[in-house]
Design a protein around this motif. Sequence first.
Motif, PDB file in Angstrom:
ATOM      1  N   ARG A  19       0.839  -1.205   0.000  1.00  0.00           N
ATOM      2  CA  ARG A  19       0.000   0.000   0.000  1.00  0.00           C
ATOM      3  C   ARG A  19       0.868   1.247   0.000  1.00  0.00           C
ATOM      4  NH1 ARG A  19      -5.563  -1.022   3.391  1.00  0.00           N
ATOM      5  NH2 ARG A  19      -6.192  -2.876   2.200  1.00  0.00           N
ATOM      6  N   GLU A  20       1.950   1.191   0.734  1.00  0.00           N
ATOM      7  CA  GLU A  20       2.839   2.348   0.785  1.00  0.00           C
ATOM      8  C   GLU A  20       3.530   2.590  -0.559  1.00  0.00           C
ATOM      9  OE1 GLU A  20       5.446   1.406   3.990  1.00  0.00           O
ATOM     10  OE2 GLU A  20       3.963   1.870   5.556  1.00  0.00           O
ATOM     11  N   SER A  21       3.824   1.506  -1.278  1.00  0.00           N
ATOM     12  CA  SER A  21       4.477   1.640  -2.584  1.00  0.00           C
ATOM     13  C   SER A  21       3.467   1.821  -3.718  1.00  0.00           C
ATOM     14  CB  SER A  21       5.330   0.397  -2.877  1.00  0.00           C
ATOM     15  OG  SER A  21       4.512  -0.761  -2.974  1.00  0.00           O
ATOM     16  N   GLU A  22       2.178   1.819  -3.365  1.00  0.00           N
ATOM     17  CA  GLU A  22       1.071   1.978  -4.315  1.00  0.00           C
ATOM     18  C   GLU A  22       0.938   0.801  -5.289  1.00  0.00           C
ATOM     19  OE1 GLU A  22       1.299   5.813  -6.160  1.00  0.00           O
ATOM     20  OE2 GLU A  22       0.916   6.884  -4.277  1.00  0.00           O
ATOM     21  N   ASP A  23       1.457  -0.350  -4.890  1.00  0.00           N
ATOM     22  CA  ASP A  23       1.261  -1.566  -5.671  1.00  0.00           C
ATOM     23  C   ASP A  23      -0.097  -2.203  -5.365  1.00  0.00           C
ATOM     24  OD1 ASP A  23       3.764  -2.052  -7.206  1.00  0.00           O
ATOM     25  OD2 ASP A  23       4.681  -2.022  -5.207  1.00  0.00           O
ATOM     26  N   PHE A  24      -0.632  -1.949  -4.156  1.00  0.00           N
ATOM     27  CA  PHE A  24      -1.884  -2.571  -3.726  1.00  0.00           C
ATOM     28  C   PHE A  24      -2.941  -1.513  -3.422  1.00  0.00           C
ATOM     29  CE2 PHE A  24       0.893  -6.082  -1.634  1.00  0.00           C
ATOM     30  CZ  PHE A  24       1.150  -6.645  -2.879  1.00  0.00           C
ATOM     31  N   GLU A  25      -4.188  -1.903  -3.596  1.00  0.00           N
ATOM     32  CA  GLU A  25      -5.301  -0.984  -3.298  1.00  0.00           C
ATOM     33  C   GLU A  25      -5.355  -0.683  -1.799  1.00  0.00           C
ATOM     34  OE1 GLU A  25      -8.327  -1.608  -1.631  1.00  0.00           O
ATOM     35  OE2 GLU A  25      -8.010  -3.716  -1.140  1.00  0.00           O
ATOM     36  N   ARG A  26      -5.985   0.463  -1.473  1.00  0.00           N
ATOM     37  CA  ARG A  26      -6.028   0.901  -0.082  1.00  0.00           C
ATOM     38  C   ARG A  26      -7.442   1.029   0.465  1.00  0.00           C
ATOM     39  NH1 ARG A  26      -1.791   6.020  -0.147  1.00  0.00           N
ATOM     40  NH2 ARG A  26      -0.100   5.013  -1.308  1.00  0.00           N
ATOM     41  N   LYS A  27      -8.458   0.726  -0.343  1.00  0.00           N
ATOM     42  CA  LYS A  27      -9.832   0.951   0.100  1.00  0.00           C
ATOM     43  C   LYS A  27     -10.296  -0.065   1.142  1.00  0.00           C
ATOM     44  CE  LYS A  27     -11.276   3.042  -4.298  1.00  0.00           C
ATOM     45  NZ  LYS A  27     -12.188   2.917  -5.477  1.00  0.00           N
ATOM     46  N   THR A  28      -9.940  -1.312   0.951  1.00  0.00           N
ATOM     47  CA  THR A  28     -10.372  -2.361   1.875  1.00  0.00           C
ATOM     48  C   THR A  28      -9.568  -2.276   3.161  1.00  0.00           C
ATOM     49  OG1 THR A  28     -10.698  -3.760  -0.083  1.00  0.00           O
ATOM     50  CG2 THR A  28     -10.835  -4.833   2.071  1.00  0.00           C
ATOM     51  N   PRO A  29     -10.201  -2.407   4.316  1.00  0.00           N
ATOM     52  CA  PRO A  29      -9.447  -2.394   5.580  1.00  0.00           C
ATOM     53  C   PRO A  29      -8.321  -3.432   5.553  1.00  0.00           C
ATOM     54  CG  PRO A  29     -11.782  -2.264   6.021  1.00  0.00           C
ATOM     55  CD  PRO A  29     -11.654  -2.510   4.546  1.00  0.00           C
ATOM     56  N   LEU A  30      -7.168  -3.050   6.055  1.00  0.00           N
ATOM     57  CA  LEU A  30      -5.978  -3.904   5.985  1.00  0.00           C
ATOM     58  C   LEU A  30      -6.212  -5.252   6.655  1.00  0.00           C
ATOM     59  CD1 LEU A  30      -3.014  -4.151   5.131  1.00  0.00           C
ATOM     60  CD2 LEU A  30      -2.381  -3.178   7.359  1.00  0.00           C
ATOM     61  N   ASP A  31      -6.822  -5.257   7.837  1.00  0.00           N
ATOM     62  CA  ASP A  31      -7.018  -6.524   8.541  1.00  0.00           C
ATOM     63  C   ASP A  31      -7.973  -7.447   7.791  1.00  0.00           C
ATOM     64  OD1 ASP A  31      -9.202  -4.895   9.012  1.00  0.00           O
ATOM     65  OD2 ASP A  31      -9.405  -5.439  11.126  1.00  0.00           O
ATOM     66  N   GLU A  32      -8.965  -6.854   7.113  1.00  0.00           N
ATOM     67  CA  GLU A  32      -9.915  -7.652   6.325  1.00  0.00           C
ATOM     68  C   GLU A  32      -9.215  -8.285   5.118  1.00  0.00           C
ATOM     69  OE1 GLU A  32     -13.715  -6.647   3.472  1.00  0.00           O
ATOM     70  OE2 GLU A  32     -13.614  -5.624   5.418  1.00  0.00           O
ATOM     71  N   THR A  33      -8.371  -7.501   4.458  1.00  0.00           N
ATOM     72  CA  THR A  33      -7.621  -8.012   3.315  1.00  0.00           C
ATOM     73  C   THR A  33      -6.682  -9.130   3.735  1.00  0.00           C
ATOM     74  OG1 THR A  33      -7.694  -5.841   2.251  1.00  0.00           O
ATOM     75  CG2 THR A  33      -6.059  -7.393   1.441  1.00  0.00           C
ATOM     76  N   ALA A  34      -5.960  -8.901   4.831  1.00  0.00           N
ATOM     77  CA  ALA A  34      -5.000  -9.898   5.314  1.00  0.00           C
ATOM     78  C   ALA A  34      -5.697 -11.208   5.675  1.00  0.00           C
ATOM     79  CB  ALA A  34      -4.244  -9.351   6.518  1.00  0.00           C
ATOM     80  N   MET A  35      -6.855 -11.121   6.332  1.00  0.00           N
ATOM     81  CA  MET A  35      -7.577 -12.326   6.719  1.00  0.00           C
ATOM     82  C   MET A  35      -8.056 -13.097   5.497  1.00  0.00           C
ATOM     83  SD  MET A  35      -8.663 -14.503   8.819  1.00  0.00           S
ATOM     84  CE  MET A  35      -8.266 -13.705  10.381  1.00  0.00           C
ATOM     85  N   ALA A  36      -8.560 -12.386   4.493  1.00  0.00           N
ATOM     86  CA  ALA A  36      -9.045 -13.044   3.279  1.00  0.00           C
ATOM     87  C   ALA A  36      -7.920 -13.794   2.567  1.00  0.00           C
ATOM     88  CB  ALA A  36      -9.676 -12.021   2.341  1.00  0.00           C
ATOM     89  N   ILE A  37      -6.755 -13.155   2.466  1.00  0.00           N
ATOM     90  CA  ILE A  37      -5.623 -13.798   1.796  1.00  0.00           C
ATOM     91  C   ILE A  37      -5.106 -14.966   2.631  1.00  0.00           C
ATOM     92  CG2 ILE A  37      -3.266 -13.470   0.961  1.00  0.00           C
ATOM     93  CD1 ILE A  37      -4.022 -10.552   0.390  1.00  0.00           C
ATOM     94  N   TYR A  38      -5.094 -14.796   3.929  1.00  0.00           N
ATOM     95  CA  TYR A  38      -4.641 -15.889   4.793  1.00  0.00           C
ATOM     96  C   TYR A  38      -5.532 -17.119   4.627  1.00  0.00           C
ATOM     97  CZ  TYR A  38      -3.185 -18.606   8.780  1.00  0.00           C
ATOM     98  OH  TYR A  38      -2.725 -19.644   9.566  1.00  0.00           O
TER      99      TYR A  38
END
Length: 205
Positions: free
Chosen positions: A150-169
Amino acid sequence: MTKTTNHTTSGRGPADHEVRDQIVKAATEHFRLYGFEKTAVSDLAKAIGFSKAYIYKFFESKQAIGELICANCLREIEADIRAAVDGAARPPEKLRRMFKAAVESSLRLFFEDRKLYDIAAAAATERWAAVRAYEERIAVMLQDILRQGRESEDFERKTPLDETAMAIYLVMRPYLNPLLLQHSQEHADEAPAQLSSLVLRSLSP
């Protein structure tokens, strides 16, 4: 098996640590040969030349010994994943390598040391502390990659970080969890590339 917590003993001297290492070494060899379930504490005592009571001074149960061995196995997998991630420059490649290393390292344990893998599977079934700690550390590693992306702008920032991390996990979990891996191994060759590509497309800004 009885659930255990805080199975290690603190404040022991060098001699006691040496004895603990002897017990763990003997247990590892017995578990490799006969499996976790078929090995009794009395077998370990006989192999080392100690009494069962003496072994119980260092470990409160066979599960406590197994949990330490399981933790060591999972630490090896985690180290492989960490090395793969650290070898990539940008977050998307870090994520790809994380998927690949997780599958390859877990499968190596599965095929090369099946008896020890059985301990990890039992640990996953009963949610031993070693497994929970391993999953938490992997989740933290994943979240850190997402934050970098997100900091490098490679990934979207709209979805809450914890929600994204849980989905990928949850996508990765069949190849991280020792119990689930045995049902996912037939797709192990193509899974890392396919799943990481799918995840990366979903993360596009």
